[in-house]
Design an enzyme around this catalytic site. Structure first.
Site, mmCIF file in Angstrom:
data_model
loop_
_atom_site.group_PDB
_atom_site.id
_atom_site.type_symbol
_atom_site.label_atom_id
_atom_site.label_comp_id
_atom_site.label_asym_id
_atom_site.label_seq_id
_atom_site.Cartn_x
_atom_site.Cartn_y
_atom_site.Cartn_z
ATOM 1 N N ARG A 190 0.865 -1.178 0.000
ATOM 2 C CA ARG A 190 0.000 0.000 0.000
ATOM 3 C C ARG A 190 0.902 1.228 0.000
ATOM 4 O O ARG A 190 2.044 1.172 0.467
ATOM 5 C CB ARG A 190 -0.901 0.023 1.240
ATOM 6 N N HIS A 203 -3.926 -9.301 3.859
ATOM 7 C CA HIS A 203 -5.371 -9.357 4.060
ATOM 8 C C HIS A 203 -5.698 -10.214 5.276
ATOM 9 O O HIS A 203 -5.180 -11.324 5.420
ATOM 10 C CB HIS A 203 -6.062 -9.965 2.829
ATOM 11 N N TYR A 259 -9.476 -11.292 -6.573
ATOM 12 C CA TYR A 259 -8.489 -11.350 -7.653
ATOM 13 C C TYR A 259 -8.650 -12.596 -8.509
ATOM 14 O O TYR A 259 -8.120 -12.657 -9.619
ATOM 15 C CB TYR A 259 -7.074 -11.255 -7.083
#
Length: 333
Positions: A169, A300, A309
């Protein structure tokens, strides 16, 4: 006893005020709730229904009207939440006042919004670059670093390479410090193990994770570290990625530099840092088919967050099928 429109408006404003004071809701949310309550009042007026005599069937019908007005599932869910909270508050208010007990008993025994569910939200797939686009972007950054040899280009190449190599991130990337002392590393949000070729970052929920960094990305990062170490930055500037003034790089700067780089790379889409994370996840999953490994690398908490995904992977396979299979277009002509 039927409440007058002015009385309803006054009570609704009082309810919104309590939400602001007690729950600290934002002005934006309060404004949206106010519009939702206005819709509730208008629906009741249109159908000639006393708001104290609203039934579960009325609420379902009005939720259907919101849907027919092409309101999103998110907006309908918010409206139902506002209506549900309003009736809960109104019932409690009548009880607290010690008045209208019969009114409550006769008309608000149960919250009319209970058991009314909003339509399921359609999960939008994250936008990811194709493998060719991602490589074009990274190669453009590396090429500019090699040709220009200026600090910003070398730094940008390291950032782009790391984003795509490790799926970080933006906040995680910008939290990485350059300190080398293992004794002090836990004071940092993130750090590199330069020998092992992996980076440790602080993700959501205060959870740390270590992610491997590919050899090409390590090459770009070492080139930037050499530039950074050669500078006489303030000792307080512990961040790995710094601006020209020696301060920790801001998210806006990275976003703007990436957007500009994507244009120079000839990509036909707006590229942002999180798209690099989506691209990383999608491409690793295409190659490995290891959902658990991708989950760990992305940090996650739930496998459900990673499973989205697989939809991107299926789209990739479907596109490859349409392009390559001799009978893919059979019957389409």
């Amino acid at each position: 006893m039927k409440l007058k429109p002015t009385e309803l408006h006054s009570l609704m404003q009082e309810y919104l005020h309590e939400l602001h004071v007690l729950r600290q809701l934002s002005k934006h949310t309060l404004k949206a709730y106010g519009m939702d309550l206005s819709d509730l009042q208008n629906f009741a007026l249109e159908d000639g229904v006393d708001l104290l005599k609203v039934s579960n069937a009325h609420v379902r019908r009005w939720a259907g009207r919101l849907h027919s007005q092409e309101k999103s599932s998110r907006s309908i869910a918010r409206a139902l939440s506002a209506w549900r909270g309003w009736y809960e508050w109104l019932t409690e208010k009548d009880v607290r006042r010690g008045v209208g007990a019969a009114k409550v008993a006769n008309h608000l025994v149960a919250n009319p919004v209970d058991d009314v569910k909003a339509p399921k939200r359609l999960k939008s797939l994250p936008k990811a670059l194709s493998v060719e686009q991602a490589l074009a972007l990274v190669n453009q950054a590396v090429k500019e670093a090699e040709e220009k040899k200026d600090d910003e280009s070398i730094r940008d190449a390291a950032i782009i390479d790391l984003l795509y190599s490790s799926g970080l991130r933006l906040s995680e990337l910008l939290g990485i410090d350059a300190m080398q002392s293992k004794e002090r590393q836990y004071e940092s949000a993130g750090w590199f193990d330069w020998d092992a070729g992996e980076v440790t970052v602080l993700g959501k929920g205060g959870k740390r994770r270590s992610v491997p960094v590919g050899a090409p990305a390590m090459k770009s990062l070492l080139a930037w570290r050499a530039v950074r170490d050669a500078k006489s930055y303030d000792e307080k500037s512990q961040a790995l990625f710094l601006s020209a003034s020696g301060k920790r790089l801001s998210p806006r700067t990275v976003q703007a530099r990436l957007r500009s780089l994507a244009i120079r790379a000839g990509l036909p889409t707006h590229v942002h840092p999180h798209m690099m994370r989506h691209s990383f996840a999608s491409h690793v999953l295409q190659s490995s088919q290891d959902l658990r490994a991708v989950q760990e690398m992305l940090g996650h908490a739930s496998i459900a967050s990673t499973q989205i995904y697989t939809s991107l992977d299926f789209q990739h396979l479907a596109q490859a099928y349409d392009k390559a299979h001799p009978r893919a277009k059979a019957g389409k002509d």
